[in-house]
Design a protein around this motif. Structure first.
Motif, short mmCIF file in Angstrom:
data_model
loop_
_atom_site.label_atom_id
_atom_site.label_comp_id
_atom_site.label_asym_id
_atom_site.label_seq_id
_atom_site.Cartn_x
_atom_site.Cartn_y
_atom_site.Cartn_z
N UNK A 250 -33.60 -12.42 -25.78
CA UNK A 250 -32.43 -12.24 -26.27
C UNK A 250 -32.55 -11.81 -27.64
N UNK A 251 -33.75 -11.82 -28.29
CA UNK A 251 -33.62 -11.23 -29.72
C UNK A 251 -33.58 -12.24 -30.77
N UNK A 252 -33.72 -13.66 -30.37
CA UNK A 252 -33.64 -14.72 -31.30
C UNK A 252 -34.95 -14.79 -31.95
N UNK A 253 -36.09 -14.74 -31.29
CA UNK A 253 -37.46 -14.41 -31.94
C UNK A 253 -38.21 -13.20 -31.54
N UNK A 254 -38.70 -12.77 -32.50
CA UNK A 254 -39.54 -11.32 -32.08
C UNK A 254 -40.62 -11.61 -30.91
N UNK A 255 -41.04 -10.46 -30.49
CA UNK A 255 -41.98 -10.40 -29.30
C UNK A 255 -43.26 -11.02 -29.74
N UNK A 256 -43.59 -10.97 -31.14
CA UNK A 256 -44.74 -11.56 -31.53
C UNK A 256 -44.79 -13.18 -31.63
N UNK A 257 -43.90 -13.54 -31.27
CA UNK A 257 -43.82 -15.24 -31.08
C UNK A 257 -44.49 -15.49 -30.06
N UNK A 258 -44.91 -14.64 -29.01
CA UNK A 258 -45.64 -15.01 -27.61
C UNK A 258 -46.78 -15.42 -28.14
N UNK A 259 -47.52 -14.85 -29.10
CA UNK A 259 -49.00 -15.21 -29.55
C UNK A 259 -48.83 -16.62 -30.01
N UNK A 260 -47.68 -17.22 -30.58
CA UNK A 260 -47.73 -18.53 -31.13
C UNK A 260 -47.59 -19.55 -29.74
N UNK A 261 -46.70 -18.81 -28.81
CA UNK A 261 -46.25 -19.82 -27.61
C UNK A 261 -47.83 -19.88 -26.96
N UNK A 262 -48.68 -19.02 -26.96
CA UNK A 262 -49.90 -19.35 -26.09
C UNK A 262 -50.50 -20.56 -26.89
N UNK A 263 -50.53 -20.54 -28.02
CA UNK A 263 -51.33 -21.51 -28.93
C UNK A 263 -50.80 -22.80 -28.45
N UNK A 264 -49.54 -22.98 -28.49
CA UNK A 264 -48.76 -24.15 -28.18
C UNK A 264 -49.14 -24.68 -26.88
N UNK A 265 -49.00 -23.69 -25.92
CA UNK A 265 -49.25 -23.95 -24.68
C UNK A 265 -50.39 -24.44 -24.30
N UNK A 266 -51.36 -24.11 -24.90
CA UNK A 266 -52.93 -24.57 -24.73
C UNK A 266 -52.92 -26.04 -25.41
N UNK A 267 -52.39 -26.14 -26.45
CA UNK A 267 -52.74 -27.41 -27.09
C UNK A 267 -51.62 -28.55 -26.56
N UNK A 268 -50.59 -28.21 -25.90
CA UNK A 268 -49.63 -29.05 -25.31
C UNK A 268 -50.03 -29.46 -24.03
N UNK A 269 -51.14 -29.34 -23.58
CA UNK A 269 -51.49 -29.39 -22.17
C UNK A 269 -52.01 -28.53 -21.23
N UNK A 270 -51.48 -27.20 -21.56
CA UNK A 270 -52.13 -26.09 -20.91
C UNK A 270 -53.74 -25.99 -20.64
N UNK A 271 -54.32 -26.11 -21.66
CA UNK A 271 -55.75 -26.28 -21.58
C UNK A 271 -56.50 -27.19 -20.51
N UNK A 272 -55.78 -28.17 -20.69
CA UNK A 272 -56.37 -29.30 -19.77
C UNK A 272 -56.04 -29.14 -18.25
N UNK A 273 -54.86 -28.60 -18.17
CA UNK A 273 -54.53 -28.04 -16.71
C UNK A 273 -55.23 -26.90 -16.20
N UNK A 274 -55.52 -26.08 -16.99
CA UNK A 274 -56.67 -25.04 -16.75
C UNK A 274 -57.94 -25.55 -16.15
N UNK A 275 -58.26 -26.63 -17.21
CA UNK A 275 -59.62 -26.94 -16.71
C UNK A 275 -59.58 -28.02 -15.47
N UNK A 276 -58.55 -28.32 -15.07
CA UNK A 276 -58.44 -29.25 -13.92
C UNK A 276 -58.05 -28.24 -12.60
N UNK A 277 -57.53 -27.11 -12.96
CA UNK A 277 -57.22 -26.34 -12.08
C UNK A 277 -58.56 -25.44 -11.42
N UNK A 278 -59.47 -25.37 -12.45
CA UNK A 278 -60.69 -24.57 -12.19
C UNK A 278 -61.81 -25.40 -11.33
N UNK A 279 -61.49 -26.84 -11.83
CA UNK A 279 -62.22 -27.79 -11.12
C UNK A 279 -61.92 -27.94 -9.55
#
Length: 525
Positions: A489-518
């Protein structure tokens, strides 16, 4: 999903569960949160009932009390059903409130693995050993193993099985991309767009005649549905789990997503995207009314003018010149495809009290086996009475010619109220019939569903099967939806995706990825 993985998981999951899930029961009361940790060596038994078993039954459908479907099950199986009548839109919330208040039904439909994990951790559900399912529901289990091996992940919690996953035959097929080709023609576009670039050209032409090109389903209610045919054109299907360079990764945080968001943001800025995509408000209605040209959630029979509920029939009521055509999924730099669930659906779970009433659990299992694995179950509960509720389109061809629902009982809300199914694969009480049954009765639907079928299925069927999903998944979905909507919608620039990736990983995404690989490594063994 790659065929090699389907074969591996089918063998691996069965071996894993049959060896790790013990025949244990619980001696504590159903309303004790810690009951799940108090196991005895055998389930408690109770005296045989003098009359019909009374079964409290919770499903997300507004069936009438003493409906046709309820009476059918009661008479055929010598039971008495106490139904919970809850609308589908309110089901998840009301189920949580009902169970939280200590009212635990004997049998209930649980919508997703993360909800099952929560209820099981609270001691609300009965354990259902897989070998018990194999003995009581042999045809049903064999069909799950064959068509939907991912199903065993859905009902798993802490190494034990807590339910019977339903079939979902239509999950083998993606939704259909549909164009109002009468609008394309009016805009000067004679060829159905088949690529992202061709869609862009068409959208610009449509804008000039006051028609939006594209919208999307409500992300809050259908978190998987946000532009779900555009992202696969760039090679990802967020937030499904996928294999990349030999590792299990989340599709939500891959760089291909950023490329897709760049295109979508550009489309929105240029006025091609309906601003209501944020809520999905009147999505279908706008397509029918000719205010929107592209629809990404169509069905196989939407071009059937003999079906009063089809898109073409509804559109022609507004405009007799309307034309709806099924189209190829848009192709982009990463290929093409569309979100699909696979052939496993939701989970039928049992209240904790049934660990002390094994005869009742067995009875419910027998009902599921008989109804969902038989032609008679399909005709009696899925269709209803021939000549009144349904009939063959061509008496001579029978199933080969197709099935038609008869007025006034062709209205789906009315049919659900009667406790009847939709004529395809669904019924309110036992949910979904096996694919081997539905395919036999709906060969026309199967044939049309295979058209432009490029399903993208999560590596595990559903993405919220990890042990820590109940802790992180809801917040991660909220983060994904809010970020993607803001970028488009243009409320945030496309570059905000990079910050999203960091948030995703620190807010549980990294842990879920670990469990998914296991988990993936475990089933590959």
């Amino acid at each position: 999903m790659k065929k090699v993985f389907v074969k591996t998981i089918s063998v691996g999951v069965s071996a894993l569960f049959l060896s790790s899930i013990a025949l244990t029961g619980c001696g504590n009361s159903a309303d004790t949160p810690s009951a799940s940790s108090q196991a005895s060596t055998k389930p408690a038994t109770s005296a045989a009932p003098a009359g019909p078993l009374t079964i409290s039954w919770m499903v997300p459908q507004l069936t009438e009390e003493n409906s046709y479907g309820q009476k059918y099950l009661e008479e055929k199986f010598n039971i008495k059903i106490k139904p919970y009548m809850i609308a589908a839109a309110d089901y998840a919330q009301k189920q949580q409130v009902t169970l939280g208040g200590g009212d635990i039904p004997d049998v209930m439909m649980v919508l997703d693995p993360v909800s099952l994990q929560k209820y099981a951790s609270q001691g609300l559900l009965a354990e259902v050993p897989v070998d018990t399912i194999a003995k009581t529901m042999p045809k049903y289990k064999a069909a799950l193993d064959k068509d939907a091996p991912q199903a065993w992940f859905y009902s798993l919690f802490s190494g034990k099985n807590y339910g019977v996953t339903t079939f979902y035959p239509s999950g083998r097929f993606n939704a259909k991309a549909e164009w109002r080709t009468d609008l394309l023609k009016k805009a000067g576009i004679d060829k159905i767009p088949a690529t992202i670039d061709e869609m862009t050209v068409a959208f610009e032409a449509l804008k000039k005649i006051g028609v939006y090109g594209i919208s999307s389903g409500a992300p809050g209610n259908q978190w998987f549905g946000l532009f779900k045919q555009i992202f696969p054109a760039y090679g990802v299907t967020p937030p499904q789990w996928m294999l990349k360079d030999g590792k299990v990764v989340s599709g939500a945080v891959q760089p291909e997503v950023k490329a897709a968001l760049t295109t979508l943001a550009d489309w929105y800025k240029k006025g091609y995207v309906d601003p209501d995509f944020v809520t999905g408000k009147d999505y279908k209605e706008k397509f029918i009314a000719g205010k929107l040209a592209y629809y990404d959630y169509g069905g196989a029979l939407d071009t059937d003018e003999s079906n009063a509920s089809s898109m073409i029939s509804l559109a022609k009521k507004t405009n007799p010149e309307a034309k709806v055509e099924i189209a190829p999924l848009p192709k982009g730099p990463g290929g093409q495809g569309d979100w699909a669930w696979g052939a496993a659906g939701n989970i039928i779970a049992f209240g904790k009290q049934l660990e002390k009433q094994p005869e009742k659990m067995k009875k419910i299992m027998e009902i599921l086996e008989v109804v969902n694995m038989s032609d008679q179950g399909f005709t009696d509960l899925g269709l209803g009475k021939q000549g009144t509720d349904w009939d063959f389109k061509d008496a001579a061809k029978k199933q080969e010619g197709g099935i038609k629902l008869l007025a006034p009982n062709d209205n789906l809300d009315k049919r659900y109220g009667m406790g009847l199914g939709d004529g395809a694969s669904f019924n309110p009480f036992t949910r979904q019939f096996a694919a081997e049954i539905t395919d036999k009765w709906n060969p026309v639907v199967v044939e049309k569903s295979q058209q432009f079928n490029m399903p993208k299925v999560d590596l595990f069927g559903k993405p919220d099967v990890m042990p820590s999903s109940s802790k992180y998944w809801a917040d991660l979905l909220k983060l994904k939806n809010e970020t993607f909507i803001s970028i488009v919608s243009g409320a945030k620039p496309v570059s905000a995706f990079d910050d999203f990736v960091k948030q995703w990983n620190t807010q549980g995404g990294e842990q879920l990825a670990k469990e998914a690989n296991e988990m993936y490594a475990q089933v590959k063994k």
